[in-house]
Design an enzyme around this catalytic site. Structure first.
Site, PDB file in Angstrom:
ATOM      1  N   TYR A   1      26.889  65.790  35.631  1.00  0.00           N
ATOM      2  CA  TYR A   1      26.052  65.203  34.576  1.00  0.00           C
ATOM      3  C   TYR A   1      24.626  64.990  35.078  1.00  0.00           C
ATOM      4  O   TYR A   1      24.414  64.460  36.175  1.00  0.00           O
ATOM      5  CB  TYR A   1      26.609  63.843  34.140  1.00  0.00           C
ATOM      6  CG  TYR A   1      27.791  63.930  33.198  1.00  0.00           C
ATOM      7  CD1 TYR A   1      27.677  64.553  31.949  1.00  0.00           C
ATOM      8  CD2 TYR A   1      29.020  63.385  33.544  1.00  0.00           C
ATOM      9  CE1 TYR A   1      28.761  64.620  31.088  1.00  0.00           C
ATOM     10  CE2 TYR A   1      30.109  63.443  32.691  1.00  0.00           C
ATOM     11  CZ  TYR A   1      29.967  64.070  31.454  1.00  0.00           C
ATOM     12  OH  TYR A   1      31.037  64.137  30.599  1.00  0.00           O
TER      13      TYR A   1
ATOM     14  N   LYS B   1      46.408  37.509  43.379  1.00  0.00           N
ATOM     15  CA  LYS B   1      45.593  37.610  42.156  1.00  0.00           C
ATOM     16  C   LYS B   1      45.197  39.060  41.922  1.00  0.00           C
ATOM     17  O   LYS B   1      45.339  39.909  42.822  1.00  0.00           O
ATOM     18  CB  LYS B   1      44.360  36.719  42.302  1.00  0.00           C
ATOM     19  CG  LYS B   1      43.446  37.106  43.467  1.00  0.00           C
ATOM     20  CD  LYS B   1      42.440  36.009  43.797  1.00  0.00           C
ATOM     21  CE  LYS B   1      41.538  36.435  44.949  1.00  0.00           C
ATOM     22  NZ  LYS B   1      40.715  35.326  45.450  1.00  0.00           N
TER      23      LYS B   1
ATOM     24  N   ARG C   1      30.980  26.941  43.675  1.00  0.00           N
ATOM     25  CA  ARG C   1      31.650  27.763  42.675  1.00  0.00           C
ATOM     26  C   ARG C   1      32.699  26.924  41.966  1.00  0.00           C
ATOM     27  O   ARG C   1      32.554  26.590  40.800  1.00  0.00           O
ATOM     28  CB  ARG C   1      32.272  28.969  43.397  1.00  0.00           C
ATOM     29  CG  ARG C   1      32.769  30.054  42.528  1.00  0.00           C
ATOM     30  CD  ARG C   1      33.267  31.241  43.326  1.00  0.00           C
ATOM     31  NE  ARG C   1      34.456  30.951  44.119  1.00  0.00           N
ATOM     32  CZ  ARG C   1      35.207  31.882  44.691  1.00  0.00           C
ATOM     33  NH1 ARG C   1      34.897  33.160  44.578  1.00  0.00           N
ATOM     34  NH2 ARG C   1      36.268  31.559  45.386  1.00  0.00           N
TER      35      ARG C   1
HETATM   36  C1  LIG Z   1      40.743  35.328  46.870  1.00  0.00           C
HETATM   37  C2  LIG Z   1      40.939  34.049  47.598  1.00  0.00           C
HETATM   38  C3  LIG Z   1      41.603  34.021  48.846  1.00  0.00           C
HETATM   39  C4  LIG Z   1      41.977  35.277  49.588  1.00  0.00           C
HETATM   40  O1  LIG Z   1      40.837  35.795  50.231  1.00  0.00           O
HETATM   41  P1  LIG Z   1      40.909  37.118  51.130  1.00  0.00           P
HETATM   42  O2  LIG Z   1      39.545  37.240  51.689  1.00  0.00           O
HETATM   43  O3  LIG Z   1      41.259  38.237  50.219  1.00  0.00           O
HETATM   44  O4  LIG Z   1      41.960  36.878  52.152  1.00  0.00           O
HETATM   45  C5  LIG Z   1      41.884  32.791  49.403  1.00  0.00           C
HETATM   46  N1  LIG Z   1      41.503  31.636  48.791  1.00  0.00           N
HETATM   47  C6  LIG Z   1      40.826  31.624  47.615  1.00  0.00           C
HETATM   48  C7  LIG Z   1      40.418  30.337  47.003  1.00  0.00           C
HETATM   49  C8  LIG Z   1      40.505  32.830  46.987  1.00  0.00           C
HETATM   50  O5  LIG Z   1      39.830  32.821  45.833  1.00  0.00           O
END
Ligand SMILES: *Cc1c(COP(=O)(O)O)cnc(C)c1O
Length: 375
Positions: A263, A42, A140
């Site tokens: 800044y 992702k 969630r």
């Molecule tokens: C992002 C995610 C992962 C991967 O998690 P990492 O900590 O990056 O290995 C696995 N499962 C779900 C449902 C996620 O949202």
């Protein structure tokens, strides 16, 4: 074409992505789990580029990919025609046909989603198996464990109608071995998996691979560790670094004691200091508050092996660095500065910017010269 080891002067910074290291991290996690490792790709494969990452991993034998959005899944599908591609965010209303058209698998996390997918299947649509998400701690996405168990017990019902091919849950604190939630989640998920004995199951994210007393089930879902992030924070990183970032110094100057910098003049020189400006800023994923000011700590870069602090507020396209302690032959116009690499690992960079390595990685800018090496 520029020689591979010289920075391209059309860009302010070079992001080097090592696809051999990516594949080797995936293999190491699979070996550690003793089961099939999938890959979470992702957020553009955590910033490194979804197409090159999926291509490399699929070629190495990875068969299961996880993304957040359908749009990401469609990109992954183009380079992995045979893989199973799960969409973690599930089924948005009316999306079923798009899932079918691209052979994608929704991760279903509510009764509404299960019913919508089941009725889509009843129309005779050709779809791949979906996954069922049970929420064991996050609050969630996913069914409550009790709801999951009820569905599992009425075997004829919605789980069959929705064509579920995987049951999964997600850890809330697996990077913290001492977190009491881990054991609770492991136990809650074990009950669900036992109630659905015919279904493959998946629980481990990256850090889950390093938790004691956690079964691997049939599939794991590493993300961060594939890209070189440390799944065991505070302990040595078992993963190979995948990402390196180098920027070029545009100009240097000497400032006198009491000079305000950047800044709003938020950093004041104490004594005579030498400063260098590099061409990268918050528009490239470096948080605006990730630098040293008169009242806060911040990040740093490596110049000629010496750690040099970012000073003043990070600008959109520029960061100012105090290079007083760096060797003069390195801290010069055209000189190279390491922002990620060596001792500046993702956790250190995240900490300096008051965030975590995950956020640094997924924010990596679009303006870098991207150099893919390996494979
Ligand atoms: C992002 C995610 C992962 C991967 O998690 P990492 O900590 O990056 O290995 C696995 N499962 C779900 C449902 C996620 O949202």
């Amino acid at each position: 074409m520029m020689p591979a080891d010289l920075p391209d002067p059309a860009f302010g910074a070079t992001l080097t992505i090592d696809l051999d290291a990516l594949v080797s991290n995936w293999r190491l996690l699979g070996k550690r789990a003793g089961t099939e490792a999938g890959a979470v790709v992702k957020a553009d494969a955590y910033g490194i580029g979804i197409e090159p990452a999926v291509t490399a991993l699929a070629k190495a034998g990875c068969k299961s990919f996880f993304v957040a959005h359908v749009s990401e899944a469609i990109r992954a599908r183009k380079v992995a025609p045979d893989a199973t591609i799960y969409v973690l965010n599930g089924l948005l209303p009316g999306a079923a046909e798009t899932f079918a058209a691209h052979g994608l698998s929704p991760v279903l996390g509510s009764h509404e989603e299960l019913l919508e997918w089941a009725s889509f299947r009843q129309t005779g649509a050709q779809v791949r198996p979906a996954a069922l998400h049970v929420d064991t701690a996050m609050n969630r996405l996913g069914l409550w464990p009790g709801e999951g168990l009820n569905l599992a017990r009425e075997r004829s019902g919605v789980i069959a109608a929705a064509g579920i091919g995987l049951v999964m849950s997600h850890f809330a604190s697996s990077e913290d071995e001492a977190a009491p939630a881990n054991a609770r989640q492991i136990a809650a998920f074990a009950e669900i998996a036992a109630a659905l004995p015919d279904l493959p199951a998946s629980l481990k994210n990256s850090s889950g691979h390093f938790l004691k007393d956690c079964p691997s089930y049939q599939l794991t879902r590493p993300g961060y560790a594939l890209y070189g992030g440390n799944p065991t924070p505070g302990q040595p990183n078992p993963m190979k670094p995948v990402v390196g970032l180098e920027a070029t110094i545009i100009q240097t100057r000497e400032v006198q004691d009491g000079t305000q910098v950047g800044y709003n003049g938020r950093w004041t020189a104490k004594g005579k200091r030498r400063l260098a400006t590099i061409c990268l800023g918050y528009a490239d994923g470096y948080p605006r508050n990730g630098s040293w000011t008169d009242t806060s700590t911040g990040g740093s870069a490596l110049i000629g092996g010496v750690s040099c602090p970012f000073v003043g507020t990070v600008s959109m396209d520029l960061i100012i660095i105090d290079v007083t302690d760096a060797p003069a032959d390195a801290a010069r116009r055209g000189g190279s500065v390491t922002l990620i690499g060596g001792p500046l690992d993702l956790e250190t960079v995240g900490g300096g910017a008051k965030t975590i390595g995950y956020e640094i990685l997924t924010s990596l800018g679009r303006r870098y010269h991207r150099r893919y090496v390996g494979l």
